[in-house]
Design an enzyme around this catalytic site. Structure first.
Site, PDB file in Angstrom:
ATOM      1  N   SER A  95       7.784  11.472  23.043  1.00 29.80           N
ATOM      2  CA  SER A  95       7.878  10.074  22.641  1.00 29.80           C
ATOM      3  C   SER A  95       7.662   9.158  23.837  1.00 29.80           C
ATOM      4  O   SER A  95       6.619   9.180  24.476  1.00 29.80           O
ATOM      5  CB  SER A  95       9.214   9.819  21.948  1.00 29.80           C
ATOM      6  OG  SER A  95       9.271   8.533  21.403  1.00 29.80           O
ATOM      7  N   ASP A 230       4.641   3.287  21.184  1.00 32.97           N
ATOM      8  CA  ASP A 230       5.073   4.237  22.195  1.00 32.97           C
ATOM      9  C   ASP A 230       4.097   5.413  22.212  1.00 32.97           C
ATOM     10  O   ASP A 230       3.067   5.388  21.540  1.00 32.97           O
ATOM     11  CB  ASP A 230       6.511   4.688  21.924  1.00 32.97           C
ATOM     12  CG  ASP A 230       6.631   5.507  20.645  1.00 32.97           C
ATOM     13  OD1 ASP A 230       5.790   5.328  19.745  1.00 32.97           O
ATOM     14  OD2 ASP A 230       7.570   6.313  20.530  1.00 32.97           O
TER      15      ASP A 230
END
Length: 458
Positions: A95, A230
């Site tokens: 992530s 992200d």
């Protein structure tokens, strides 16, 4: 610290995510959880992801199951494809955390795993059996176009017509899909800062240097908005024409209102403005999509979920401006990017104008990196123990009027401000969330509190 489950899957240092360990967790997942006979595998753009994805695929095939390799793609696109096929998925991604770390996100045929599934996977480590015959291997290239089409069909080809939108590409797996989707909805897309190395963009805690860069781009390119995600694209970033970031927990209520949701499920850290918008009910959870999903499943009906990082979960069949949106019970970046932009255009106002209609409650969040989780937890335990300990730490704050221990320590003060402290669930970091009546006040509270934390724990 060995790899472990946090708020969003298994995470750990790349050096500790060995092929053997990755294969062991993959086998444990397939032993403990339903899979539908196949596993869909995706990855982000970290340098370590291809090697880890290869280990996942090898373990899947080693158990005699079909491995569907989607290559590099957004996490929600992988989930959409695997759930549509009624099969499991594993996304290789860390992530937003730095490139020296990586991880695995596990999906059941019906969506993200729950905390109970994490426990079952842990209990099954070392018990997965290897098949005498390798499972089938196939490559799939249709998941991203299907993901883009989901939103183009729901919003229409003219939803963003006339808008000039920048896309901060960096190393997001959604950089091409995002530009394609916006362009197909009529926007003029300006693509910015594509990177050939991994950049850990945290949409919930954007540093001052990046904020200035975004503001400069908005001015230099005369943008109506600037967007990004992200690393694995389950969290959005939205910036208005002035270069001001729109927090994820402000995007969430806007999307919910557009879709006609009745029930909102969101973590305790989210902005309290949602409580003033007239939804049927607002259910607060611990931080992490598994907790939000569990609350959504319990609530049922026209339910949605979102997090302060902006990831949005749709729990019912909704009507978009031009077509239907099927449920997608995993964090998504594209819906909370497109919805407010389409709403603003339809109303003939700027994004900032749309936001000005919301109650004046503002949040700020950031983190201190490099603080051991054990030290963070010990500090939270100390503050939780007594009102005197909290008063001594929050010495310059107004009187404490509320305390919430749902996830970390969240203190409400008599002046209407809120400060929420918690250790990160994914990395050795200490997070602070602040809420107040103005952006400047929220930012000031957050910075002052983090400085005080650093003096005590750092």
């Amino acid at each position: 610290m060995p790899p472990k489950f946090g708020t969003s899957g298994l995470r750990g240092l790349v050096t500790e995510l060995t092929d053997d360990l990755v294969a062991e967790y993959t086998r444990a997942f397939l032993t403990a959880c339903p899979h539908g006979g196949a596993v869909h595998v995706g990855q982000d753009l970290r340098g370590s992801s291809p090697r880890i994805a290869e280990a996942v695929i090898g373990a899947v095939r080693g158990m005699g199951l079909r491995a569907v390799d989607h290559g590099v793609l957004p996490t929600p696109a992988l989930a959409l494809a695997s759930m549509g096929a009624g099969q499991a998925a594993i996304m290789v991604t860390g992530s937003h955390i730095p490139a020296d770390r990586n991880g695995l996100k596990f999906y059941l045929p019906g969506g993200e795993i729950a905390k109970s599934d994490e426990a079952a996977i842990g209990a099954a480590l070392g018990s997965g059996s290897v098949s005498a015959e390798l499972g089938e291997f196939v490559r799939e290239a249709g998941a991203v176009p299907a993901y883009v089409a989901r939103y183009v069909d729901a919003f229409g080809s003219g939803a963003l017509k006339g808008l000039r939108i920048g896309v901060y590409e960096h190393s997001s797996v959604a950089r091409d899909a995002l530009a394609d989707a916006l362009g197909q909805m009529g926007a003029e897309v300006v693509r910015l800062a594509r990177a050939d190395h991994f950049i850990p963009v945290d949409t919930e805690a954007v540093d001052a240097e990046t904020r200035e860069m975004l503001k400069r781009w908005c001015a230099d390119h005369a943008l109506d908005a600037l967007v990004s995600t992200d690393g694995d694209a389950d969290r959005p970033m939205v910036v208005d024409a002035s270069g001001t970031l729109v927090p994820g927990d402000v995007l969430g209520p806007l999307v919910a209102r557009m879709l006609g949701a009745d029930v909102i499920c969101t973590p305790v850290s989210s902005n309290t403005l949602v409580d003033q918008l007239g939804f049927g009910s607002v259910i607060r959870t611990r931080i992490g999509s598994p907790f939000v999903i569990a609350a959504m499943e319990d609530a049922g009906g026209k339910v949605v979920g979102y997090e302060a990082n902006g990831g949005f979960l749709l729990g019912f069949a909704a009507d978009g401006p031009a077509g239907k949106l099927a449920p997608l019970m995993t964090r998504d970046c594209l819906l909370p990017i497109v919805s407010p932009l389409a709403m603003a255009r339809a109303q003939g106002v700027s994004l900032a104008g749309l936001l000005s209609e919301l109650p004046p409650r503002f949040t700020a969040a950031d983190r201190i990196a490099g603080i051991a989780t054990e030290a963070s937890q010990a500090f939270i335990t100390e503050l939780t123990a007594t009102a005197e300990a909290r008063a001594a730490f929050f010495v310059r704050r107004a009187e404490e009027v509320g305390l919430d221990l749902t996830d970390g320590l969240r203190v409400s003060f008599a002046d209407g401000s809120v400060i929420h402290l918690r250790p990160s669930g994914n990395a050795p970091e200490f997070r602070c969330y602040a809420e107040a009546e103005s952006v400047a006040r929220a930012e000031s509270l957050m910075r002052e509190t983090l400085a005080a934390v650093a003096d005590r724990v750092g």
